[in-house]
Design a protein around this motif. Sequence first.
Motif, PDB file in Angstrom:
ATOM      1  N   UNK A  59       0.902  -1.167  -0.122  1.00 46.02           N
ATOM      2  CA  UNK A  59       0.170  -0.075   0.010  1.00 46.02           C
ATOM      3  C   UNK A  59       0.915   1.358   0.075  1.00 46.02           C
ATOM      4  N   UNK A  60       1.998   1.158   0.706  1.00 41.04           N
ATOM      5  CA  UNK A  60       2.900   2.578   0.851  1.00 41.04           C
ATOM      6  C   UNK A  60       4.092   2.505  -0.094  1.00 41.04           C
ATOM      7  N   UNK A  61       4.465   1.133  -0.582  1.00 40.32           N
ATOM      8  CA  UNK A  61       5.394   1.363  -1.569  1.00 40.32           C
ATOM      9  C   UNK A  61       6.933   1.706  -0.902  1.00 40.32           C
ATOM     10  N   UNK A  62       7.169   1.472   0.361  1.00 40.67           N
ATOM     11  CA  UNK A  62       8.366   1.627   1.257  1.00 40.67           C
ATOM     12  C   UNK A  62       8.494   1.114   2.404  1.00 40.67           C
ATOM     13  N   UNK A 211      12.352  10.483   6.650  1.00 40.53           N
ATOM     14  CA  UNK A 211      13.015  11.539   5.554  1.00 40.53           C
ATOM     15  C   UNK A 211      13.868  10.854   4.731  1.00 40.53           C
ATOM     16  N   UNK A 212      14.322   9.574   4.888  1.00 40.37           N
ATOM     17  CA  UNK A 212      15.374   8.778   4.276  1.00 40.37           C
ATOM     18  C   UNK A 212      14.833   8.378   2.942  1.00 40.37           C
ATOM     19  N   UNK A 213      15.200   9.061   1.639  1.00 44.49           N
ATOM     20  CA  UNK A 213      14.711   8.899   0.594  1.00 44.49           C
ATOM     21  C   UNK A 213      14.999   7.190  -0.168  1.00 44.49           C
ATOM     22  N   UNK A 214      15.920   6.617   0.636  1.00 42.33           N
ATOM     23  CA  UNK A 214      16.254   5.239   0.320  1.00 42.33           C
ATOM     24  C   UNK A 214      15.165   4.420   0.936  1.00 42.33           C
ATOM     25  N   UNK A 215      14.269   4.812   1.679  1.00 46.13           N
ATOM     26  CA  UNK A 215      13.180   3.641   2.185  1.00 46.13           C
ATOM     27  C   UNK A 215      12.206   3.407   0.926  1.00 46.13           C
ATOM     28  N   UNK A 216      11.979   4.511  -0.153  1.00 48.81           N
ATOM     29  CA  UNK A 216      11.130   3.999  -1.379  1.00 48.81           C
ATOM     30  C   UNK A 216      11.742   2.672  -2.109  1.00 48.81           C
ATOM     31  N   UNK A 217      10.663   2.047  -2.579  1.00 45.52           N
ATOM     32  CA  UNK A 217      11.178   1.003  -3.394  1.00 45.52           C
ATOM     33  C   UNK A 217      11.252   1.612  -4.768  1.00 45.52           C
ATOM     34  N   UNK A 218      11.922   0.745  -5.615  1.00 45.33           N
ATOM     35  CA  UNK A 218      11.949   1.107  -7.009  1.00 45.33           C
ATOM     36  C   UNK A 218      10.907   1.268  -7.626  1.00 45.33           C
ATOM     37  N   UNK A 219      10.709   1.975  -8.676  1.00 43.97           N
ATOM     38  CA  UNK A 219       9.186   2.170  -9.492  1.00 43.97           C
ATOM     39  C   UNK A 219       8.479   0.770  -9.619  1.00 43.97           C
ATOM     40  N   UNK A 220       9.375  -0.093 -10.420  1.00 41.99           N
ATOM     41  CA  UNK A 220       8.388  -1.325 -10.600  1.00 41.99           C
ATOM     42  C   UNK A 220       8.311  -2.275  -9.491  1.00 41.99           C
ATOM     43  N   UNK A 221       8.620  -2.016  -8.258  1.00 39.64           N
ATOM     44  CA  UNK A 221       7.898  -2.449  -6.832  1.00 39.64           C
ATOM     45  C   UNK A 221       6.960  -1.727  -6.440  1.00 39.64           C
ATOM     46  N   UNK A 222       6.871  -0.273  -7.003  1.00 41.54           N
ATOM     47  CA  UNK A 222       5.834   0.300  -6.486  1.00 41.54           C
ATOM     48  C   UNK A 222       4.503   0.105  -7.165  1.00 41.54           C
ATOM     49  N   UNK A 223       4.371  -0.613  -8.293  1.00 45.19           N
ATOM     50  CA  UNK A 223       3.239  -0.589  -9.343  1.00 45.19           C
ATOM     51  C   UNK A 223       1.909  -0.897  -8.346  1.00 45.19           C
ATOM     52  N   UNK A 224       2.008  -1.979  -7.480  1.00 42.86           N
ATOM     53  CA  UNK A 224       0.953  -2.308  -6.701  1.00 42.86           C
ATOM     54  C   UNK A 224       0.481  -1.095  -5.607  1.00 42.86           C
TER      55      UNK A 224
END
Length: 304
Positions: A59-62, A211-224
């Motif tokens: 749901x949150x992608x990170x 605030x750490x931007x590295x928490x976000x997954x790669x866009x391909x993992x964020x599709x859901x």
Amino acid sequence: MANIQTFVINLDRAHSRMQAIANQLNALAIPFQRISAIDGHHLTTDQLGCFDPLAFHKKHGMTVTNGEIGCYLSHLLAIQAFVNSDADFALILEDDVIITDKLPAALIGVTAHTDQWDMVKLSAIHSGTPYRYLEISTGQWLCIMLSRCTGASAYLINRKAAQNYLAQLLPMSLPYDHAFDRGWDLRIKVRLLSPTPCIHDNQIESTIGFLDPSRKFHWSRRIPTYIYRLKNELQRVFYGLKSIFILLFSKPKLAVSTPFSDFIRNASSEEKARVYAQVLEKSAGRQNALLREVEKSDPQTKQQ
């Protein structure tokens, strides 16, 4: 004022933040109860078990921070404290919120219209695309939100919202401020007060640590995540439009005020008796005049 209990969520190590919000509340003569927040640095196994990592990632992608888990559970602690109290409503505040002098009037106005809400956001990060429909105090409007409005630094809830939160917000699958305003899913009336009487302080350092931007997954993992958010925002719009539709088409039609209706509502008994006597006298006179006209036009009626 209505029976409102104020709860301030504060980490034991955040002394300066506690002092700052205590000063604000004391200046407005608002009593409060401090809630010792759950520290993300010291989560127990049971507390970590309240988190659903797979659902959160989808749901949150990170990744989550322990501070986010602690924040989420701390809000539920405050809500449980409210349920255990004898208060009718709970004002829940994070310790970094800025409180304006509009808050007391806002609380009085909002609690005068308890049929309109179960939870009211008193602070916001995004605008929420508000639809204003009820002015609860001078310049302050109760609104229906049509878009995302994050932040949970100040909000008011009733007992229905509290019970639904405790029953439905675990396990954690979103940050708290993304989860608690989903009225369509939680089956509560969610509203926003605009302009907000409390302000989210963006200058003070967060104790959550997201605030750490590295928490976000790669866009391909964020599709859901994109799919979930699209669905979520469509549900929010539908929920908002449905709420507006209900407001527009369920309002009772007000009776038109006329001089006669004003007289009936406001005149004294003596005035009403005098006017009624005049009305009866005039009616009798008109009836007699009508009978005389009939007798003139029909001699047989006169003979009878």
